[in-house]
Design an enzyme around this catalytic site. Structure first.
Site, short mmCIF file in Angstrom:
data_model
loop_
_atom_site.label_atom_id
_atom_site.label_comp_id
_atom_site.label_asym_id
_atom_site.label_seq_id
_atom_site.Cartn_x
_atom_site.Cartn_y
_atom_site.Cartn_z
N ASP A 37 1.36 4.89 1.57
CA ASP A 37 0.96 5.83 2.60
C ASP A 37 1.61 7.17 2.29
O ASP A 37 2.72 7.23 1.76
CB ASP A 37 1.42 5.35 3.98
CG ASP A 37 0.73 4.05 4.35
OD1 ASP A 37 -0.42 3.85 3.91
OD2 ASP A 37 1.34 3.23 5.06
N ASP A 59 0.85 -1.19 0.00
CA ASP A 59 0.00 0.00 0.00
C ASP A 59 0.89 1.24 0.00
O ASP A 59 2.07 1.18 0.32
CB ASP A 59 -0.95 0.02 1.21
CG ASP A 59 -0.29 -0.53 2.45
OD1 ASP A 59 0.89 -0.20 2.69
OD2 ASP A 59 -0.94 -1.29 3.19
N ASP A 87 9.93 3.15 13.18
CA ASP A 87 10.68 2.08 13.84
C ASP A 87 12.06 1.83 13.24
O ASP A 87 13.08 2.02 13.90
CB ASP A 87 9.85 0.79 13.93
CG ASP A 87 9.11 0.43 12.66
OD1 ASP A 87 9.35 1.08 11.62
OD2 ASP A 87 8.30 -0.52 12.68
P1 ATP Z 1 4.20 -3.61 5.24
O1 ATP Z 1 4.97 -3.84 4.02
O2 ATP Z 1 3.89 -4.86 5.96
O3 ATP Z 1 3.00 -2.73 5.04
P2 ATP Z 1 5.19 -1.35 6.67
O4 ATP Z 1 6.55 -1.02 7.18
O5 ATP Z 1 4.62 -0.47 5.61
O6 ATP Z 1 5.22 -2.85 6.21
P3 ATP Z 1 2.89 -0.60 8.18
O7 ATP Z 1 2.26 -1.31 9.33
O8 ATP Z 1 2.12 -0.41 6.93
O9 ATP Z 1 4.23 -1.39 7.90
O10 ATP Z 1 3.38 0.80 8.76
C1 ATP Z 1 3.70 1.90 7.92
C2 ATP Z 1 4.86 2.68 8.52
O11 ATP Z 1 4.52 3.18 9.81
C3 ATP Z 1 6.13 1.86 8.75
O12 ATP Z 1 6.92 1.80 7.61
C4 ATP Z 1 6.81 2.63 9.86
O13 ATP Z 1 7.47 3.76 9.37
C5 ATP Z 1 5.64 3.09 10.69
N1 ATP Z 1 5.30 2.17 11.78
C6 ATP Z 1 4.38 1.19 11.78
N2 ATP Z 1 4.29 0.58 12.97
C7 ATP Z 1 5.18 1.18 13.77
C8 ATP Z 1 5.56 1.03 15.14
N3 ATP Z 1 4.99 0.10 15.90
N4 ATP Z 1 6.50 1.87 15.62
C9 ATP Z 1 7.07 2.82 14.86
N5 ATP Z 1 6.76 3.01 13.58
C10 ATP Z 1 5.83 2.22 13.01
MG MG Z 2 2.60 -0.58 4.78
#
Ligand code: ATP
Ligand code: MG
Length: 456
Positions: A78, A76, A158
């Site tokens: 963001d 996705d 993170d």
């Molecule tokens: P995926 O590919 O699974 O979507 P993602 O890294 O994009 O992995 P998301 O849950 O969509 O994970 O989160 C989007 C963004 O928000 C992450 O890339 C990170 O920057 C931030 N984020 C998400 N969860 C946390 C957390 N628990 N603590 C700090 N930052 C977070």
């Molecule tokens: Mg994501």
């Protein structure tokens, strides 16, 4: 340049930087990062353009930038901006503010939705998670501490590879914590002091395991080290959040690697405690591995995969064990299966908390299994008509692959499905497999449900 990278992450003291970056981000111009504007989803692109036209900053952020750098397809897109949720809302006719405490805006284009988040200050959780900072009496966070600068927004994320910002208009990547270099090194590194960041939000430990498995990254040693000691903090995290994270891991297309990663880090106690008992048993391990591998392949082939099916797989070795034990106590096979199913589902509720909405599918898949052994008369034809036939059959193939039932049984059903009516009739097997009926006993409660599943 590498030295600048190292200095930025380590600071002069040689310790990882904990706060916000001292200098601005490293800006990689077009051509220096490999991301092309065409890679960006049309809805995300249009949203960024509209925000920029209105004078706001707008970046694609987080996992999408990371995945594009790694030449993977983002799940996705963001967007992060310095516009407040109200300002975003006013710019897009088809948009709505969601979330009670930290509000994000969903902007819709056609059937697509992108999530737009205002830059947040340090200390807040990532993702769409609610954060834990002080709130007013109604539980609402006081807005003025919530928003922050872009640099603060980077620092609250993170991992370094998750704190990358792509500006689709300028075609630049803004890198605050050396994330581009970590992408190239295939290293997952926590921003700031890892132990502190895990204490703030223990789910970050699960995210480390999940992302390492998904990206095939190694976890940097300083990021990995505190996990063994802090894994127990997961007990304080709401079960629903753990469950969501478990689903993300299991449905990532890298579930098998993810589960092994969890176990290697000692994190499965906090997420999938049932793994311990299963993986110690050979047959159970073979079954789970076959099930996870099968789902990973389905996801890579864009075939439908459902969490219900996966949970049916994860819990099946326990069901089998209880099923055997209950039969050994004198119960007939079908009622014994139904008793075992209820027991196992009830027992896991305290551990993994699989929501009840999955129970129906899980139970149907399990309950169909004995019916695949019946290959005489009209029964196989009736089974073909069952709405869950497909899931039950896929499950049977995993049982066959793991050696739990003869491969010949799986092959028979594969051929039977595709055969014409005459061939099907010729395939029917005389009812020799039926077990001799046990002495009739008083009907237990589960027998009522079992009535649907004719016993041999
Ligand atoms: P995926 O590919 O699974 O979507 P993602 O890294 O994009 O992995 P998301 O849950 O969509 O994970 O989160 C989007 C963004 O928000 C992450 O890339 C990170 O920057 C931030 N984020 C998400 N969860 C946390 C957390 N628990 N603590 C700090 N930052 C977070
Ligand atoms: Mg994501």
């Amino acid at each position: 340049m590498i030295r600048r990278f190292i200095q930025r992450v380590l600071g002069t003291s040689g310790k990882p930087e904990t706060g916000r970056p001292a200098r601005g981000p490293l800006i990689l111009a077009r051509g220096k990062h490999g991301i092309r504007r065409d890679d960006i989803d049309a809805c995300a692109l249009r949203t960024c353009e509209t925000l920029a036209d209105a004078g706001f900053k707008a970046f694609v952020v987080g996992g999408a930038v990371r995945d594009l750098l790694l030449e993977q397809k983002p799940k996705d897109f963001d967007i992060a901006t310095d516009a407040t949720p109200e300002e975003v809302r006013r710019l897009f006719r088809r948009s709505r503010i969601i979330g009670r405490r930290f509000r994000i805006v969903h902007v819709m284009c056609g059937r697509d939705t992108v999530e737009v988040t205002t830059f947040r200050a340090a200390g807040s959780l990532g993702g769409d998670e609610e954060d834990e900072r002080p709130t007013d009496e109604s539980g609402r966070i006081l807005e003025d501490n919530v928003f922050g600068s872009q640099a603060e927004d980077a620092a609250r994320r993170d991992f370094t590879v998750n704190a990358l910002y792509y500006d689709p208009l300028r075609e630049e990547v803004h890198d605050y914590f050396n994330g581009v270099a970590d992408c190239r090194r295939k290293t997952l590194r926590m921003i700031g002091d890892p132990a502190t960041r895990y204490r703030e939000d223990p789910v970050r430990m699960l995210r480390a395991a999940r992302l390492a498995a998904k990206l095939d990254f190694r976890i940097d040693s300083a990021t990995r080290k505190p996990v063994a000691e802090l894994a127990g903090l997961l007990d304080n995290v709401p079960r629903a959040r753990i469950f969501d994270e478990a689903v993300k891991l299991l449905m990532s297309g890298h579930a098998l690697r993810g589960v092994h990663q969890l176990r290697a880090e000692g994190l499965h106690h906090g997420m999938l405690p049932l793994l311990d008992t299963i993986l110690d048993d050979d047959q159970g391990r073979r079954f789970i591995e076959a099930g996870l591998k099968n789902t990973d392949e389905r996801i890579h082939q864009d075939k439908p995969a459902s969490p219900g099916f996966l949970f049916a797989c994860l819990l099946w070795p326990q069901v089998r064990r209880r099923w055997d034990a209950i039969q050994a106590g004198g119960e007939r096979p079908i009622p014994a299966l139904f008793l075992a199913m209820d027991e196992v589902l009830e027992a896991q509720r305290e551990l993994l908390a699989i929501p009840r909405r999955f129970d129906g599918m899980i139970k149907e898949i399990w309950a169909l299994q004995p019916r695949f052994e019946q290959r005489a008369g009209s029964r196989p034809f009736r089974l073909l008509e069952h709405p869950r036939f497909r899931a039950g059959y896929d499950f049977l193939l995993i049982r066959a692959e793991s050696g739990e039932v003869p491969q010949e049984l799986g092959d028979w059903w594969t051929a039977f499905q595709d055969a014409d009516d005459a061939t099907r009739k010729s395939m029917l097997v005389a009812d020799t497999e039926a077990k001799p009926k046990r002495k009739r006993r008083r009907k237990p409660k589960a027998a009522a449900a079992a009535a649907e599943t004719p016993s041999p």
